[in-house]
Enzyme design. Structure first.
Site, PDB file in Angstrom:
ATOM      1  N   HIS A  18       4.124  24.654 -59.498  1.00 14.43           N
ATOM      2  CA  HIS A  18       3.443  25.716 -60.250  1.00 14.43           C
ATOM      3  C   HIS A  18       2.352  25.116 -61.140  1.00 14.43           C
ATOM      4  O   HIS A  18       1.238  25.614 -61.212  1.00 14.43           O
ATOM      5  CB  HIS A  18       4.430  26.451 -61.182  1.00 14.43           C
ATOM      6  N   LYS A  42      16.840  41.920 -62.319  1.00 15.85           N
ATOM      7  CA  LYS A  42      17.276  40.593 -61.850  1.00 15.85           C
ATOM      8  C   LYS A  42      17.916  39.811 -62.986  1.00 15.85           C
ATOM      9  O   LYS A  42      17.662  40.066 -64.153  1.00 15.85           O
ATOM     10  CB  LYS A  42      16.081  39.817 -61.292  1.00 15.85           C
ATOM     11  N   ARG A  91       2.666  27.215 -50.025  1.00 15.21           N
ATOM     12  CA  ARG A  91       3.260  25.938 -49.636  1.00 15.21           C
ATOM     13  C   ARG A  91       3.245  25.748 -48.126  1.00 15.21           C
ATOM     14  O   ARG A  91       3.089  24.648 -47.628  1.00 15.21           O
ATOM     15  CB  ARG A  91       4.722  25.863 -50.120  1.00 15.21           C
ATOM     16  N   SER A 128      11.591  26.944 -57.306  1.00  6.88           N
ATOM     17  CA  SER A 128      12.426  27.106 -58.501  1.00  6.88           C
ATOM     18  C   SER A 128      13.894  27.246 -58.114  1.00  6.88           C
ATOM     19  O   SER A 128      14.775  26.724 -58.802  1.00  6.88           O
ATOM     20  CB  SER A 128      11.993  28.343 -59.288  1.00  6.88           C
TER      21      SER A 128
END
Ligand code: PNS
Length: 158
Positions: A18, A42, A91, A128
């Site tokens: 990030h 969440k 990515r 993450s």
């Protein structure tokens, strides 16, 4: 008038991948807003406030970067903040499949444009969720996240 980019994400927690995208985007735009999603449905490891604090700490050397939490639709936040573009890191092709859907939805909803930057190859495996899993199981994430984040993870899973 300069160009403002918005780099949105969950950042639970911020990783070196990030940070690489944030640093490179900050060099290309006049202002960069890092938008931290606060999603009440969440259960993140770090609260939105904690994620914002960590991001502020790791971007404190970047003068044109601002960090803020947001909730609700990204396009509403982008419009409200006057962002010219959304910047996302890619990515791999697997990221692209999901990202192109979101980019097209955001364009269709409000004409919000998304620009993609390729992740630096050394961070292409990094996420993450993997960092959380490795840290939870006692692995060393020191080379994967900024030192302050590694420290906070150690405390959380101590
Ligand atoms: O770091 P992430 O979890 O991949 O970031 C995803 C994020 C926050 C960019 C995305 O979930 C988002 O934009 N959420 C806000 C709600 C929204 O606008 N949903 C519709 C997207 S098309």
């Amino acid at each position: 008038m300069g160009l403002t980019a918005l780099c949105p994400g969950t950042f639970d927690p911020v990783t070196n991948g990030h940070l690489d995208i944030i640093e490179r985007a900050a060099q290309r735009f006049d202002a960069l807003i890092v938008g931290v999603l606060d999603n009440p449905s969440k259960q993140p490891l770090f609260t939105a406030e904690e994620r914002v604090t960590l991001l502020k700490e790791v971007t404190q050397g970047l003068n044109n970067v601002e960090v803020e939490a947001f909730s609700g639709l990204l396009v509403e936040y982008a419009t409200q903040r006057g962002a010219d573009v959304v910047v996302k890191g890619l990515r791999a092709v697997t990221d692209f499949e999901y990202e192109i859907q979101m980019a097209q939805m955001n364009h269709s909803l409000a004409g919000v444009e998304t620009l993609f930057m390729t992740t630096a190859p050394q961070w292409s495996f990094l996420s993450s969720s993997l960092v959380r899993e490795v840290a939870k199981l006692g692995g060393d994430v020191g080379g994967l996240v900024p030192p302050v984040v590694a420290e906070r993870l150690r405390e959380r899973f101590a």
